[in-house]
Design a protein around this motif. Structure first.
Motif, PDB file in Angstrom:
ATOM      1  N   ASP A 111     -23.074   2.906  -6.472  1.00  0.00           N
ATOM      2  CA  ASP A 111     -22.937   3.776  -7.631  1.00  0.00           C
ATOM      3  C   ASP A 111     -21.741   4.713  -7.471  1.00  0.00           C
ATOM      4  N   ALA A 112     -21.535   5.200  -6.258  1.00  0.00           N
ATOM      5  CA  ALA A 112     -20.362   6.042  -5.993  1.00  0.00           C
ATOM      6  C   ALA A 112     -19.079   5.272  -6.300  1.00  0.00           C
ATOM      7  N   ALA A 113     -19.046   4.003  -5.898  1.00  0.00           N
ATOM      8  CA  ALA A 113     -17.880   3.163  -6.186  1.00  0.00           C
ATOM      9  C   ALA A 113     -17.705   2.971  -7.690  1.00  0.00           C
ATOM     10  N   ASP A 114     -18.815   2.755  -8.406  1.00  0.00           N
ATOM     11  CA  ASP A 114     -18.748   2.609  -9.866  1.00  0.00           C
ATOM     12  C   ASP A 114     -18.084   3.830 -10.500  1.00  0.00           C
ATOM     13  N   ALA A 115     -18.471   5.014 -10.044  1.00  0.00           N
ATOM     14  CA  ALA A 115     -17.931   6.242 -10.615  1.00  0.00           C
ATOM     15  C   ALA A 115     -16.437   6.382 -10.342  1.00  0.00           C
ATOM     16  N   VAL A 150      -5.923   2.348  -2.716  1.00  0.00           N
ATOM     17  CA  VAL A 150      -7.114   3.032  -2.234  1.00  0.00           C
ATOM     18  C   VAL A 150      -6.849   3.516  -0.820  1.00  0.00           C
ATOM     19  N   THR A 151      -6.665   4.824  -0.654  1.00  0.00           N
ATOM     20  CA  THR A 151      -6.519   5.349   0.703  1.00  0.00           C
ATOM     21  C   THR A 151      -7.907   5.409   1.335  1.00  0.00           C
ATOM     22  N   GLY A 152      -7.986   5.046   2.612  1.00  0.00           N
ATOM     23  CA  GLY A 152      -9.301   4.975   3.242  1.00  0.00           C
ATOM     24  C   GLY A 152     -10.130   3.823   2.716  1.00  0.00           C
ATOM     25  N   GLY A 153      -9.460   2.797   2.224  1.00  0.00           N
ATOM     26  CA  GLY A 153     -10.141   1.682   1.578  1.00  0.00           C
ATOM     27  C   GLY A 153     -10.873   0.744   2.515  1.00  0.00           C
ATOM     28  N   LEU A 154     -10.785   0.970   3.827  1.00  0.00           N
ATOM     29  CA  LEU A 154     -11.546   0.166   4.783  1.00  0.00           C
ATOM     30  C   LEU A 154     -12.800   0.884   5.265  1.00  0.00           C
ATOM     31  N   GLY A 155     -12.990   2.114   4.814  1.00  0.00           N
ATOM     32  CA  GLY A 155     -14.150   2.887   5.220  1.00  0.00           C
ATOM     33  C   GLY A 155     -15.414   2.452   4.497  1.00  0.00           C
ATOM     34  N   VAL A 156     -16.522   3.135   4.790  1.00  0.00           N
ATOM     35  CA  VAL A 156     -17.807   2.766   4.206  1.00  0.00           C
ATOM     36  C   VAL A 156     -17.767   2.878   2.683  1.00  0.00           C
ATOM     37  N   ASN A 157     -17.338   4.024   2.181  1.00  0.00           N
ATOM     38  CA  ASN A 157     -17.256   4.193   0.733  1.00  0.00           C
ATOM     39  C   ASN A 157     -16.062   3.433   0.163  1.00  0.00           C
ATOM     40  N   GLY A 158     -14.949   3.497   0.864  1.00  0.00           N
ATOM     41  CA  GLY A 158     -13.724   2.870   0.379  1.00  0.00           C
ATOM     42  C   GLY A 158     -13.832   1.365   0.223  1.00  0.00           C
ATOM     43  N   ALA A 159     -14.541   0.708   1.131  1.00  0.00           N
ATOM     44  CA  ALA A 159     -14.669  -0.749   1.057  1.00  0.00           C
ATOM     45  C   ALA A 159     -15.451  -1.175  -0.181  1.00  0.00           C
ATOM     46  N   PHE A 160     -16.467  -0.400  -0.547  1.00  0.00           N
ATOM     47  CA  PHE A 160     -17.217  -0.715  -1.771  1.00  0.00           C
ATOM     48  C   PHE A 160     -16.327  -0.533  -2.998  1.00  0.00           C
ATOM     49  N   VAL A 173      -4.274  -2.355  -3.359  1.00  0.00           N
ATOM     50  CA  VAL A 173      -3.569  -2.105  -2.105  1.00  0.00           C
ATOM     51  C   VAL A 173      -4.388  -1.089  -1.318  1.00  0.00           C
ATOM     52  N   VAL A 174      -4.837  -1.462  -0.144  1.00  0.00           N
ATOM     53  CA  VAL A 174      -5.570  -0.542   0.725  1.00  0.00           C
ATOM     54  C   VAL A 174      -4.587   0.106   1.686  1.00  0.00           C
ATOM     55  N   PHE A 175      -4.646   1.430   1.774  1.00  0.00           N
ATOM     56  CA  PHE A 175      -3.823   2.188   2.717  1.00  0.00           C
ATOM     57  C   PHE A 175      -4.770   2.858   3.693  1.00  0.00           C
ATOM     58  N   ASP A 176      -4.727   2.426   4.949  1.00  0.00           N
ATOM     59  CA  ASP A 176      -5.736   2.883   5.905  1.00  0.00           C
ATOM     60  C   ASP A 176      -5.177   2.840   7.317  1.00  0.00           C
ATOM     61  N   ALA A 177      -5.557   3.834   8.118  1.00  0.00           N
ATOM     62  CA  ALA A 177      -5.107   3.877   9.511  1.00  0.00           C
ATOM     63  C   ALA A 177      -5.943   2.971  10.408  1.00  0.00           C
ATOM     64  N   SER A 178      -7.087   2.540   9.917  1.00  0.00           N
ATOM     65  CA  SER A 178      -7.970   1.665  10.690  1.00  0.00           C
ATOM     66  C   SER A 178      -7.592   0.204  10.475  1.00  0.00           C
ATOM     67  N   GLY A 179      -7.887  -0.605  11.443  1.00  0.00           N
ATOM     68  CA  GLY A 179      -7.654  -2.038  11.284  1.00  0.00           C
ATOM     69  C   GLY A 179      -8.937  -2.817  11.079  1.00  0.00           C
ATOM     70  N   ASP A 180     -10.063  -2.113  10.977  1.00  0.00           N
ATOM     71  CA  ASP A 180     -11.373  -2.757  10.871  1.00  0.00           C
ATOM     72  C   ASP A 180     -11.648  -3.150   9.418  1.00  0.00           C
ATOM     73  N   ARG A 181     -11.565  -4.444   9.136  1.00  0.00           N
ATOM     74  CA  ARG A 181     -11.765  -4.935   7.775  1.00  0.00           C
ATOM     75  C   ARG A 181     -13.161  -5.517   7.557  1.00  0.00           C
ATOM     76  N   SER A 182     -14.080  -5.197   8.449  1.00  0.00           N
ATOM     77  CA  SER A 182     -15.391  -5.851   8.430  1.00  0.00           C
ATOM     78  C   SER A 182     -16.191  -5.571   7.162  1.00  0.00           C
ATOM     79  N   LEU A 183     -15.954  -4.456   6.497  1.00  0.00           N
ATOM     80  CA  LEU A 183     -16.732  -4.122   5.313  1.00  0.00           C
ATOM     81  C   LEU A 183     -16.170  -4.724   4.028  1.00  0.00           C
ATOM     82  N   LEU A 184     -15.055  -5.424   4.122  1.00  0.00           N
ATOM     83  CA  LEU A 184     -14.485  -6.058   2.931  1.00  0.00           C
ATOM     84  C   LEU A 184     -15.159  -7.381   2.599  1.00  0.00           C
TER      85      LEU A 184
END
Length: 327
Positions: free
Chosen positions: A224-228, A5-15, A28-39
């Motif tokens: 729901d976006a994540a479900d899709a 999941v690219t951008g997997g630490l973002g708002v949509n990506g974390a869901f 496997v999350v591929f992300d330039a951010s180090g903020d894992r707070s939404l996981l």
């Protein structure tokens, strides 16, 4: 199945990431951010690779190192940043899409699902916009206006073309207006939907002006976006390369407030009519394709508010800590 999941630490990506883990997938999350707070509590079950989609070697290296089967591509520069720096948007959004598709071909990845947007249609200044809101199908012509719109169209074209050339199944999911936990902290969102819900849940009075008493639009909860996205990456076969993902209904701050009151009867919510115009991007999606191919049906508004509440109970402490650190 191992999914990157690219951008997997973002708002949509974390869901998306958390949902994949809950379904027993290797992620496997591929992300330039180090903020894992939404996981949330799933953070220890997820492999996170620090990397930038602008670097093709980094993208390919992550796919190779983890023997990735399929990819959900969400990493992107959002509308304000894309408009402010078009060259950076080309690099991140467009070349990032190219890098993902090329690496997928090199590493034997058999499917890429891309998070597109209603921005691909551009402003709807015809019967599909206000006040008629004729449902928009995937065949509706694209008439992009701002730079972010153009990058979504280019990404869809790159994914579809390289997918066909290299035998990679590709689908772009065009999302309606998404709301959910994390947008207030991460994006300082100008959309009022999250602010309304979170104020009510926190017992804080909420008041806002809205066109005609409520800005009509097709709204979809981030879950729901994540479900899709998960359905698109795991289904047996994709019959189309573009899918609309929305509720297929028109809602507003007024109807959202009504749904919130079903969950929080004591909420103090005041929506005042104003003379401002409805956004040109407001629309109502026809989601027949997604229902038939992906089994996708959006959660009703009141149930989405309950899911929002439940997610905040899990993520609340980390979101609060993140917000305080940014002050």
């Amino acid at each position: 199945m191992r999914i990157m999941v690219t951008g997997g630490l973002g708002v949509n990506g974390a869901f998306v990431t958390r949902l994949l883990v809950q379904k027993g997938m290797d992620v496997v999350v591929f992300d330039a951010s180090g903020d894992r707070s939404l996981l949330g509590g799933d953070v220890d079950r997820i492999v996170v690779e620090a990397g930038d989609v602008r670097d093709p070697d980094s993208v390919r290296g992550a796919m190779s190192a983890h023997d990735v089967d399929r990819v959900i591509h969400l990493a992107a520069l959002l509308t304000p940043a894309a408009q402010a720096d078009p060259l950076l948007a080309l690099d991140v959004n467009v070349m990032g899409m190219r890098n993902v598709m090329v690496a997928a071909e090199q590493e034997g990845v058999d499917r890429v699902v891309f998070a597109s947007s209603k921005a691909a249609y551009g402003p709807l200044l015809c019967s599909h916009g206000a006040p008629q809101y004729t449902p928009v199908t995937e065949e509706h012509p694209s008439k992009p206006r701002n730079f972010y719109d153009y990058t979504k169209i280019m990404c869809e074209g790159i994914g579809s073309t390289l997918g066909q050339q290299n035998g990679i199944a590709f689908a772009a999911l065009r999302f309606a207006t998404i709301y959910g936990p994390g947008r207030m902290v991460r994006h300082q969102s100008r959309l009022l939907h999250s602010r309304l819900i979170e104020s009510a849940l926190a017992g804080i009075p909420f008041a806002a002006d809205a066109p005609g008493g409520g800005d009509l639009d097709d709204l979809i909860y981030v879950g729901d976006a994540a479900d899709a996205l998960v359905a698109a990456v795991t289904t047996d076969r994709l019959r189309h390369d573009v899918y609309n993902i929305g509720s297929g209904q028109l809602n507003s701050l007024v109807t959202l407030a009504e749904a919130v009151r079903q969950v929080c009867p004591s909420a103090s919510l005041e929506i005042n009519p104003s003379t401002s115009e409805t956004t040109a991007y407001a629309s109502r999606f026809d989601c027949t394709r997604a229902k038939e191919d992906l089994g996708f049906v959006a959660t009703d508004l009141a149930e989405s508010v309950r899911h929002y509440r439940d997610a905040l109970q899990v993520l609340g402490p980390t979101l609060q800590a993140t917000a305080e650190s940014q002050r």
